[in-house]
Design a protein around this motif. Structure first.
Motif, PDB file in Angstrom:
ATOM      1  N   GLU A   4       0.858  -1.295   0.176  1.00 41.50           N
ATOM      2  CA  GLU A   4       0.182   0.102  -0.087  1.00 41.50           C
ATOM      3  C   GLU A   4       0.964   1.316   0.080  1.00 41.50           C
ATOM      4  OE1 GLU A   4       0.575  -1.471   2.895  1.00 41.50           O
ATOM      5  OE2 GLU A   4       0.624   0.056   4.323  1.00 41.50           O
ATOM      6  N   THR A   5       2.194   1.024   0.427  1.00 43.54           N
ATOM      7  CA  THR A   5       3.082   2.260   0.273  1.00 43.54           C
ATOM      8  C   THR A   5       3.488   2.522  -0.838  1.00 43.54           C
ATOM      9  OG1 THR A   5       4.910   1.053   0.993  1.00 43.54           O
ATOM     10  CG2 THR A   5       3.548   2.080   2.821  1.00 43.54           C
ATOM     11  N   ILE A   6       3.677   1.584  -1.860  1.00 42.76           N
ATOM     12  CA  ILE A   6       4.006   1.963  -3.295  1.00 42.76           C
ATOM     13  C   ILE A   6       3.011   1.483  -4.300  1.00 42.76           C
ATOM     14  CG2 ILE A   6       6.492   2.047  -2.765  1.00 42.76           C
ATOM     15  CD1 ILE A   6       6.629  -0.990  -3.858  1.00 42.76           C
ATOM     16  N   GLY A   7       2.580   2.451  -4.855  1.00 39.03           N
ATOM     17  CA  GLY A   7       1.734   2.253  -5.987  1.00 39.03           C
ATOM     18  C   GLY A   7       2.091   1.510  -7.109  1.00 39.03           C
ATOM     19  N   LEU A   8       1.114   1.015  -7.786  1.00 37.04           N
ATOM     20  CA  LEU A   8       1.700   0.233  -9.097  1.00 37.04           C
ATOM     21  C   LEU A   8       2.424   0.943 -10.210  1.00 37.04           C
ATOM     22  CD1 LEU A   8      -1.672  -1.856  -9.708  1.00 37.04           C
ATOM     23  CD2 LEU A   8       0.399  -2.636  -8.617  1.00 37.04           C
ATOM     24  N   ASP A   9       2.476   2.078  -9.893  1.00 37.12           N
ATOM     25  CA  ASP A   9       3.293   2.851 -11.075  1.00 37.12           C
ATOM     26  C   ASP A   9       4.661   3.345 -10.461  1.00 37.12           C
ATOM     27  OD1 ASP A   9       1.485   2.862 -13.099  1.00 37.12           O
ATOM     28  OD2 ASP A   9       0.344   4.732 -12.347  1.00 37.12           O
ATOM     29  N   GLU A  10       4.653   2.866  -9.247  1.00 32.80           N
ATOM     30  CA  GLU A  10       6.120   3.234  -8.826  1.00 32.80           C
ATOM     31  C   GLU A  10       7.052   2.211  -9.075  1.00 32.80           C
ATOM     32  OE1 GLU A  10       6.595   4.746  -4.660  1.00 32.80           O
ATOM     33  OE2 GLU A  10       4.617   5.345  -4.666  1.00 32.80           O
ATOM     34  N   VAL A  11       8.420   2.646  -8.981  1.00 30.82           N
ATOM     35  CA  VAL A  11       9.329   2.087  -9.506  1.00 30.82           C
ATOM     36  C   VAL A  11      10.188   1.146  -8.479  1.00 30.82           C
ATOM     37  CG1 VAL A  11      11.805   2.371 -10.511  1.00 30.82           C
ATOM     38  CG2 VAL A  11       9.806   3.524 -11.739  1.00 30.82           C
ATOM     39  N   VAL A  12      10.442  -0.024  -8.793  1.00 33.09           N
ATOM     40  CA  VAL A  12      11.203  -0.791  -7.913  1.00 33.09           C
ATOM     41  C   VAL A  12      12.490  -1.288  -8.335  1.00 33.09           C
ATOM     42  CG1 VAL A  12       9.190  -1.680  -6.444  1.00 33.09           C
ATOM     43  CG2 VAL A  12      10.006  -3.119  -8.438  1.00 33.09           C
ATOM     44  N   ALA A  13      13.488  -1.698  -7.683  1.00 28.40           N
ATOM     45  CA  ALA A  13      14.670  -2.285  -8.069  1.00 28.40           C
ATOM     46  C   ALA A  13      14.679  -3.585  -8.602  1.00 28.40           C
ATOM     47  CB  ALA A  13      15.800  -1.952  -7.074  1.00 28.40           C
ATOM     48  N   ILE A  14      15.233  -4.121  -9.601  1.00 27.49           N
ATOM     49  CA  ILE A  14      15.127  -5.446 -10.074  1.00 27.49           C
ATOM     50  C   ILE A  14      16.506  -6.100 -10.225  1.00 27.49           C
ATOM     51  CG2 ILE A  14      12.667  -5.717 -10.857  1.00 27.49           C
ATOM     52  CD1 ILE A  14      13.764  -5.211 -13.656  1.00 27.49           C
ATOM     53  N   GLY A  15      17.402  -5.240  -9.862  1.00 33.00           N
ATOM     54  CA  GLY A  15      18.833  -5.853 -10.430  1.00 33.00           C
ATOM     55  C   GLY A  15      19.066  -5.606 -11.762  1.00 33.00           C
ATOM     56  N   TYR A  16      20.418  -4.608 -11.867  1.00 31.05           N
ATOM     57  CA  TYR A  16      20.885  -4.023 -12.862  1.00 31.05           C
ATOM     58  C   TYR A  16      19.873  -3.412 -13.665  1.00 31.05           C
ATOM     59  CZ  TYR A  16      24.599  -7.663 -12.561  1.00 31.05           C
ATOM     60  OH  TYR A  16      25.480  -8.463 -12.176  1.00 31.05           O
ATOM     61  N   GLY A  17      19.052  -2.738 -12.764  1.00 28.74           N
ATOM     62  CA  GLY A  17      17.830  -1.897 -13.416  1.00 28.74           C
ATOM     63  C   GLY A  17      16.692  -1.667 -12.600  1.00 28.74           C
ATOM     64  N   THR A  18      15.690  -1.040 -13.012  1.00 29.30           N
ATOM     65  CA  THR A  18      14.515  -0.802 -12.222  1.00 29.30           C
ATOM     66  C   THR A  18      13.191  -1.089 -13.120  1.00 29.30           C
ATOM     67  OG1 THR A  18      14.276   1.523 -12.791  1.00 29.30           O
ATOM     68  CG2 THR A  18      15.553   0.910 -10.700  1.00 29.30           C
TER      69      THR A  18
ATOM     70  N   SER B 261       3.846  -2.294 -11.769  1.00 26.47           N
ATOM     71  CA  SER B 261       2.895  -3.021 -12.721  1.00 26.47           C
ATOM     72  C   SER B 261       3.450  -4.039 -13.819  1.00 26.47           C
ATOM     73  CB  SER B 261       2.139  -2.315 -13.254  1.00 26.47           C
ATOM     74  OG  SER B 261       2.636  -1.196 -13.979  1.00 26.47           O
ATOM     75  N   ASP B 262       4.812  -3.913 -13.947  1.00 26.92           N
ATOM     76  CA  ASP B 262       5.177  -4.519 -15.033  1.00 26.92           C
ATOM     77  C   ASP B 262       5.854  -5.744 -14.815  1.00 26.92           C
ATOM     78  OD1 ASP B 262       4.381  -2.770 -16.951  1.00 26.92           O
ATOM     79  OD2 ASP B 262       6.163  -1.660 -17.072  1.00 26.92           O
ATOM     80  N   LEU B 263       6.309  -6.095 -13.228  1.00 26.05           N
ATOM     81  CA  LEU B 263       6.672  -7.206 -12.730  1.00 26.05           C
ATOM     82  C   LEU B 263       6.347  -8.348 -13.226  1.00 26.05           C
ATOM     83  CD1 LEU B 263       7.419  -6.282  -8.962  1.00 26.05           C
ATOM     84  CD2 LEU B 263       9.266  -6.199 -10.868  1.00 26.05           C
ATOM     85  N   THR B 264       7.289  -9.475 -13.519  1.00 24.17           N
ATOM     86  CA  THR B 264       6.691 -10.591 -13.840  1.00 24.17           C
ATOM     87  C   THR B 264       7.115 -11.672 -12.588  1.00 24.17           C
ATOM     88  OG1 THR B 264       8.775 -11.139 -14.951  1.00 24.17           O
ATOM     89  CG2 THR B 264       6.923 -10.523 -16.250  1.00 24.17           C
ATOM     90  N   GLY B 265       8.141 -11.033 -11.812  1.00 20.76           N
ATOM     91  CA  GLY B 265       8.590 -12.109 -10.631  1.00 20.76           C
ATOM     92  C   GLY B 265       7.993 -11.607  -9.560  1.00 20.76           C
ATOM     93  N   SER B 266       8.502 -12.425  -8.407  1.00 22.02           N
ATOM     94  CA  SER B 266       8.018 -12.223  -7.119  1.00 22.02           C
ATOM     95  C   SER B 266       9.057 -11.599  -6.317  1.00 22.02           C
ATOM     96  CB  SER B 266       8.019 -13.796  -6.432  1.00 22.02           C
ATOM     97  OG  SER B 266       7.526 -13.427  -5.056  1.00 22.02           O
ATOM     98  N   VAL B 267       8.506  -9.997  -6.247  1.00 19.66           N
ATOM     99  CA  VAL B 267       9.372  -9.050  -5.540  1.00 19.66           C
ATOM    100  C   VAL B 267       8.685  -8.543  -4.592  1.00 19.66           C
ATOM    101  CG1 VAL B 267      10.867  -7.169  -6.065  1.00 19.66           C
ATOM    102  CG2 VAL B 267      10.747  -8.786  -7.565  1.00 19.66           C
ATOM    103  N   VAL B 268       9.200  -8.488  -3.211  1.00 16.07           N
ATOM    104  CA  VAL B 268       8.857  -7.644  -2.205  1.00 16.07           C
ATOM    105  C   VAL B 268       9.564  -6.606  -1.902  1.00 16.07           C
ATOM    106  CG1 VAL B 268       7.861  -8.094   0.118  1.00 16.07           C
ATOM    107  CG2 VAL B 268       8.236  -9.957  -0.996  1.00 16.07           C
TER     108      VAL B 268
END
Lengths: 915, 491
Positions: free
Chosen positions: A4-18, A22-29
């Motif tokens: 709830e603290t990060i909306g779907l449009d927010e960017v998360v780090a995924i390793g060698y990039g962000t 909403s575009d994540l395909t993997g399991s990231v917390v």
């Protein structure tokens, strides 16, 4: 879980990039800084406990600066490391103690293979990506945050008092065939005596201060944070201090160029003593406080520390005060990066990072306390310098055409680490005055033993990743990584780790869009392989060693060399393949968020130290043998129960993991090595067997006490005595022996997680956070050595005194004291296996935030009161805390409780001022 | 317009250059396997060892190192295993060793087994590698023979403590099948005798300087004699022991007490001993045999893991000079020690300077075979062949020395000479008793009793039930690891 603290449009780090969430395909917390601040001030790992489904955080020692173990979706390896890879701002790093939690903006935990495969070589145990705070354009402020805490032991164990002790010793003496040690008169004069736990425990003060300067213009942003932490331990002689400085800079001098750098310097000082090393002469102050006779006082009549000969344990206060064990870590991390925008959707990023760690340890034990007393004082100094560098080049490509969106990344990554260390020790000092610094004044009789160590490894990797999205509905991620590791045998160094993932955003389909209650719905499916090379260096090479003490001819030392390690010419990667199926639900404009994942992880070519018969001259051999499976389900539910000026949110997560050793390379089963001699008397505690989970406890089934001769005659048991323990003859052969052992417990839990409630009303906020673990067993060495095993003159648990056998029919729980039961009472059995489940009120925080109206210079202020470890619900009573693992990070000797550091209950007052 | 085109072309060239540079950067970071090769820097590997004469010395000195670097063998644990089970010794701490209730999980039992086989693998490695090294053959042969001597000693210890154990004579390598089976007692003895017979001619007669303390040719003969004796091969025992006696290299020290001063470790009665040096590879004998009553770090005081059985103390003729140098019943001030089951063993607790203040740190070499043992073994071998009178002479040599009669200054009345006319069985008992007085707490008594078939009988007198062929348990850890290994009876 804090979706709830990060909306779907927010960017998360995924390793060698962000990536957009909403575009994540993997399991990231993703865990945000706000949540970390709610729990703790001392270490990041504490802040992660209970925050993410499937991520089990266990404090292996509660001492200040003590280690923490993190398991993401169970342990994938048996003997190689199971700790995840920590990546700070893009660069892998080892130790969490050196990072100031205040510096952290967010933590992303990569759990499934689609997410971790990008770190192929080191991703098998999951990846923790840490992003530090950076300056933001237009946000110019100075902030002070600080807190002061008082910690005290949440629990004391109930031990015999002086009078009870004397009665026990008299029974002990009678049972040994000796005269009683205390006369009735003497006993009558004894009272409570000394409570050694009180003598070594104290109210500990923790203080922490941070000063942050940050600001930014259109082209340049900066953040500087200075931090200081001083944490006393609740046991005398233990504390931790950390100074830290961080400066993060970003600049865009040209439209096509972005450069930046991260710099951090930290210096930590750890004062500690040995713990979890067992009883008797190996005891540290925590164990010794349970052992030392209550009839003795801290000081003798001359004002010196009491020193007695009839128990082997040291005077606990003297041990903590006289022995000096101090460690310094200075860490300097610098990395720079540059990013060039190229036409046609290309961009190139290069980054270079160095990580310097200088560590030094000083140890001095004077000639009047264990362990120095047997050698006229012992001094040790160790120092080491570790230099890591990491060079990463990456080419990115983005392409959008209509509904098609493609991004691709090509990376080369080389990392090298070199450690050089030196150690020296000396003994026989004419004075204790100089401490460790007098190491040069040891008497010439001693053989000086300087030693050097070198440790070097290289990982060379090439990877590519392709993300494809169609109409924001279908998302595909493909990645592949080639890794080479220096640790493996020649011709077995390289491996390829691929992954593929697919996500389907059903909520973008019109038939779902029309259902107004559903705001988000995404299905995720992934498969991938990751590797582990987490073994020590040089393990494929055979080695000769000079043993600790040289032999002497005519009093002169002669250095010899003997074979110490078998060669392993086939040693190669341990590989984990993982399937993950996940679903993300959002209801009522995301006021209810549910993330559910199910996974299966298969690990093959396990890096195992196979035990081999000692007749070979060796005890074990490292090989790739066998396979293991972890499968599980994770749920995270976040709800916004009330919105508005009264806001109430709830976050709940739970993770179930089942582990099974599926193959042991023809071995079938083996014992997972001994736990130390003085802890459970050199016995095998854990058996690793096909079809059973790791952490399976193996031993006898307890069957009461032999009450009379007839019972003793009824079975053949060499160590059996009247008043001593009996075990079940499971194979019914009429003999109680090692063949009667079976699986008697499991150290891994059924499920675990956290439960958080946040309530805010106007300027007030309240957070109440629970964490829980259910279904794991603890091997209580404390119970064995302090209650069931009573062959010596040490103090014992009060329960032991109340229940020990005093004649036929008097007890079926604790044997009669005395040496005759020494052999039958120290066996690993159901008698010392205890339920380790718990529900802990991890923290409760009450805060008030306001903007002072009369102040020109304070923009915003917050004050809060925080209580930690306020309450615990558990059946476990033979130790300070059920969250215990004194054998450290090992995946084998899980859940042994032997003199674990007591967990403090802490009350904190904190303030945050923004200028 | 042209200008713009030119600019674009220039731009294109720049981009081409950039892409070329990027490609080069990628290729630069691609490197060969060399980058990943591991080079050992702080340890030696087989590939760079066993090359020179000095390597050969280090390989064999490593074998000795195994004997004393941890507690498992001679510094302490073997005293538990060899002395506590006998009728002279009270195992105060490891009572399960005193009462034969020790379990296969026992740490000491496991440790002794592990260290013995580590030493055997060290020997096997040295025996396999040293002969191929170029150098002084006389030296290299001797080094190989030393390893064979130690291997024989290890198997001799094991066969007496555990029975028929697996016999391994080749160095272990990564690909071996380690699931070995037990050999018979005879097979173990055959290997011991083979090793000692091969070692005997290559060992040197004597050593000097920093080689003092290595086994000599006579150490091998004497150990061989002891091995034959334990097998009741009286004829061969006599032959080998006679070679030691007739060499005239050894003599009984005039004063029994001189055997127990670490300052006098290299005395003429020493046939073979384990070398110990304070702070380097110390023995724990002082604290092991010291008394809890006098206290740690006090004269004659120590941890007191074992003390003389009270019956043994009381049975002794206190006029026998050896009594006061074997049993210490007074403290440093001459006051009697009260608790007779906590008396120190004086042999190991002789006060020299301040040596009692340093705990678990004795320089006294631990005797394996001394000349008095050789003489008494010889007497036994003769007596068993019905040469009772010849045997009597050798027993009386020992008694004479106890009186201080061998060039000694004093000439005490006790113990008197054995008079003639004893039967063979009476003389056998006399020899047994003499060995008890002379060699108490030196790791012989249990094996003497077993050899004479009297272990069960003597222990029964102390109220302890044990069979004459009592053996220690094979460690559970090895039974767990090796399905082909069988446990000894009774566990």
């Amino acid at each position: 879980m804090e979706e709830e603290t990060i909306g779907l449009d927010e960017v998360v780090a995924i390793g060698y990039g962000t990536m957009k969430k909403s575009d994540l395909t993997g399991s990231v917390v993703s865990v945000q800084s706000g949540d970390l601040e709610k729990v703790t001030v001392t270490s990041l790992a504490h802040g992660l406990q209970g925050r993410a489904a499937g991520v089990q955080v266990t404090q292996t020692s509660a001492r200040p600066g003590g280690p923490v173990s993190i398991r993401i979706r169970g342990g994938t390896s048996i003997q190689a490391s199971n700790e995840p890879l920590y990546v700070i701002d893009g660069f892998p790093s080892g130790d969490l103690n050196n990072i100031n939690p205040n510096d952290i903006q967010s933590v992303e935990i990569l759990k499934d293979a689609s997410a971790t495969a990008i770190y192929g070589s080191r991703g098998a145990n999951g990846v923790v990506l840490i992003t530090t705070k950076r300056g933001v354009k237009g946000q110019n402020y100075v902030r002070y945050s600080g807190s002061i805490s008082i910690g005290s032991a949440a629990k004391r164990l109930e031990l015999m008092n002086a009078k009870q002790y004397a009665e026990y010793i008299n029974d002990y003496m009678l049972n040994s065939g000796n005269d009683p040690k205390f006369s009735d008169q003497e006993i009558a004069q004894l009272g409570e005596g000394t409570n050694w736990q009180n003598e070594v425990m104290r109210n500990a003060i923790i203080q922490e201060h941070n000063l942050t300067f940050t600001g930014g213009t259109e082209t340049t942003q900066y953040l500087v944070n200075v931090g200081y932490l001083n944490q006393e331990g609740i046991i005398i002689g233990s504390d931790f201090e950390r100074y830290s400085l961080r400066a993060n800079l970003d600049s865009s001098p040209k439209k096509w160029l972005k450069i930046g750098s991260n710099h951090s310097i930290s210096h930590s000082i750890t004062n500690s003593f040995r713990e979890g090393t067992g009883a008797g002469p190996n005891a540290g102050p925590i164990d010794a406080a349970l052992e030392y006779p209550p009839i003795e006082s801290v000081f003798d009549e001359f004002g010196d520390y009491t020193h007695i000969g009839y128990v082997q344990a040291p005077n606990p206060v003297a041990f903590a005060m006289l022995n000096e064990q101090i460690g310094y870590d200075s860490k300097i991390v610098n990395n720079i990066f540059g990013e060039i925008k190229l036409p046609k959707g290309f961009s190139f990023r290069t980054s270079f990072g160095t990580d310097l760690l200088f560590s030094k340890n000083n140890f001095f034990s004077p000639n009047n306390i264990i362990p120095g007393e047997s050698s006229g004082g012992i001094a040790n100094i160790g120092a080491g310098l570790r230099i890591n560098w990491n060079f990463i080049n990456q080419l990115n490509y983005n392409f959008e055409l209509g509904k098609h969106d493609i991004s691709a990344t090509l990376v080369s990554d080389i990392a090298k680490s070199r450690y050089e260390g030196i150690g020296a020790s000396n003994s026989q000092f004419f004075t204790n005055t100089l401490g460790w610094a007098g190491i040069g004044t040891g008497t010439p009789e001693s053989v000086p033993t300087p030693n050097a160590s070198v440790n070097e490894w290289v990982i060379e990797s090439y990877l590519s990743r392709l993300n494809y999205s169609f109409d924001n509905k279908f998302l595909i991620t493909l990645s592949g990584r080639i890794d080479g590791s220096s640790r493996f045998a020649k011709n077995h160094k390289y491996a390829f780790f691929p992954s593929a993932a697919l996500a389907y955003r059903l909520s973008q389909e019109s038939f779902i869009e029309n259902i107004s209650s559903i705001s988000n719905l995404k299905l995720r499916l992934s498969y991938g392989a990751t590797g582990s090379q987490s073994i020590s260096t040089y393990q494929s090479l055979n080695a000769l060693a000079s043993l600790g003490r040289p032999y002497t001819f005519d009093g002169k030392p002669a250095i010899g060399l003997v074979p110490s390690r078998l060669a392993n010419p086939d040693l190669t990667w341990e590989t984990t393949e993982q399937f993950n199926l996940g679903v993300d639900f959002g209801f009522f404009k995301d006021r209810i968020n549910l993330v559910a994942d199910a996974y299966i992880k298969n690990t093959k070519d396990l890096l195992l130290y196979l035990p081999i018969p000692m007749t070979s001259g060796y005890s074990s051999k490292l090989a790739n043998a066998g396979s293991m499976q972890n499968k599980g389900v994770e749920l995270a539910l976040n709800t916004v129960n009330f919105e508005g000026s009264f806001r109430w949110t709830t976050a709940f997560n739970i993770g179930f993991n089942r582990n099974e050793v599926t193959d042991l390379g023809g071995l079938g089963e083996f014992f997972a090595g001994h736990v130390g001699v003085q802890i459970v008397h050199n016995q095998n505690v854990y058996k690793i067997k096909e079809g059973e989970p790791i952490g399976s406890i193996y031993g006898y089934v307890y069957d009461g006490i032999f009450q009379n001769q007839a019972e003793l005659d009824a079975i053949q048991y060499a160590a059996g005595r009247i008043g001593g323990y009996r075990y079940k003859d499971l194979n019914d052969d009429g003999i109680i022996n090692a063949d009667d052992r079976t699986f008697i417990g499991r150290a891994t839990p059924d499920f675990f997680g956290g439960f958080d409630n946040e309530i805010s009303y106007k300027n007030f906020d309240l957070g109440i956070f629970f964490s829980y673990v259910y279904g794991n067993d603890i091997v209580s060495a404390t119970k064995m050595n302090r209650m069931t095993f009573m062959p010596n003159e040490t103090n014992q648990l009060l329960e032991g005194y109340e229940k020990y056998w005093r004649g036929e029919g008097t007890s079926s729980e604790v044997a009669a004291p005395g040496p005759q039961n020494s052999a039958n009472s120290r066996l690993v059995s159901t008698h010392i296996v205890e339920d380790g489940s718990y529900l802990r009120l991890r923290s409760a925080q009450f805060g008030y935030t306001f903007s002072p109206k009369n102040s020109n210079w304070i923009e915003n202020a917050r004050i809060y009161l925080l209580g930690e470890n306020l309450f615990i619900l558990t059946k476990y009573k033979y130790g300070y805390d059920p969250e215990v693992n004194t054998q450290g990070l090992s995946n084998i000797n899980l859940g042994v409780d032997s003199g674990g550091y007591p967990r403090p209950r802490t009350i904190t007052f904190g303030v945050r001022l923004t200028f | 317009m042209n200008h713009l085109k030119l600019l674009k072309m220039k731009e294109k060239n720049i981009y081409n250059t950039i892409y070329f540079l990027l490609g080069a950067l990628f290729i630069l970071t691609v490197s060969c396997e060399n980058l990943l090769e591991e080079k050992p820097e702080t340890f030696l590997s087989e590939a760079n060892f066993y090359k020179t004469q000095n390597d050969a010395i280090a390989a064999v000195d490593g074998v000795y190192q195994r004997l004393t670097h941890q507690l498992e063998l001679y510094p302490r644990e073997l005293m538990h295993q060899f002395d506590i089970p006998d009728d002279l010794t009270y195992g105060r701490v490891k009572t399960d060793f005193d009462f034969y209730t020790v379990t296969p999980e026992d740490g000491f039992i496991t440790g002794i087994w592990r260290a013995s086989y580590q030493a055997i693998n060290d020997c096997n490695t040295a025996i396999a590698k040293v002969p191929d090294i170029e150098g002084d053959k006389n030296l290299l042969n001797r080094l190989t023979a030393e390893a064979k001597f130690i291997r024989a000693l290890m198997y001799f210890n094991l066969v007496r403590a555990y029975g028929g154990v697996p016999v391994l004579t080749k160095p272990s390598t990564g690909g071996d099948d380690f699931n070995v089976s037990r050999n018979t007692v005879d097979e173990v003895y055959a290997q011991i005798i083979k090793d000692l017979q091969e070692a005997e001619p290559d060992l040197w007669d004597s050593y000097s300087g920093s080689d003092l303390g290595r086994p000599t040719t006579y150490s091998a003969k004497a150990l061989l004699g002891k091995v034959f004796l334990q097998q009741k091969d009286w004829v061969n025992a006599e032959t080998k022991l006679a070679e030691v006696i007739n060499s005239n290299k050894f003599k009984l020290l005039p004063d029994f007490k001189d055997l127990w001063f670490f300052t006098n470790d290299y005395h003429e009665e020493r046939v073979f001993a384990i070398n110990h040096t304070r702070d380097v590879n110390p023995s724990y004998s002082y604290s092991f045999w010291g008394s809890r009553e006098t206290g740690v770090r006090n004269p004659y005081g120590g941890w007191g893991q074992a003390n003389p059985e009270e019956e043994f103390v009381n049975s002794w003729d206190t006029n026998d000079y050896r009594y006061q140098w074997t049993i210490r019943d007074k403290d440093i001030n001459g006051n009697p020690l009260k608790q007779r089951f906590l008396l120190p063993v004086h042999k190991y607790t002789v006060v020299i300077d301040d040596n009692y203040t340093v705990f678990n740190n004795s320089s006294l070499d631990y005797p394996i075979i001394r000349y008095a043992d050789v003489i008494l073994m010889f007497a036994e071998a003769l007596n068993e062949q019905n040469r009772v009178e010849e045997a009597r002479g050798f027993v009386n040599m020992i008694r004479e020395r106890s009186r201080g009669g061998l060039n000694g200054e004093e000439n005490r009345p006790n113990p008197a000479d054995i008079s003639s006319g004893l039967s063979k069985s009476e003389m056998a008992q006399v020899i047994m008793d003499e060995r008890k007085w002379e060699l108490a707490f030196e790791g012989h008594r249990w094996f003497d009793l077993v050899r004479k078939g009297k272990f069960a009988e003597v222990m029964a007198q102390q109220g302890k039930t044990v069979s004459n062929d009592y053996l220690w348990p094979i460690p559970q850890a090895d039974l767990d690891a090796n399905p082909n290994l069988e446990q000894n009876p009774g566990y």
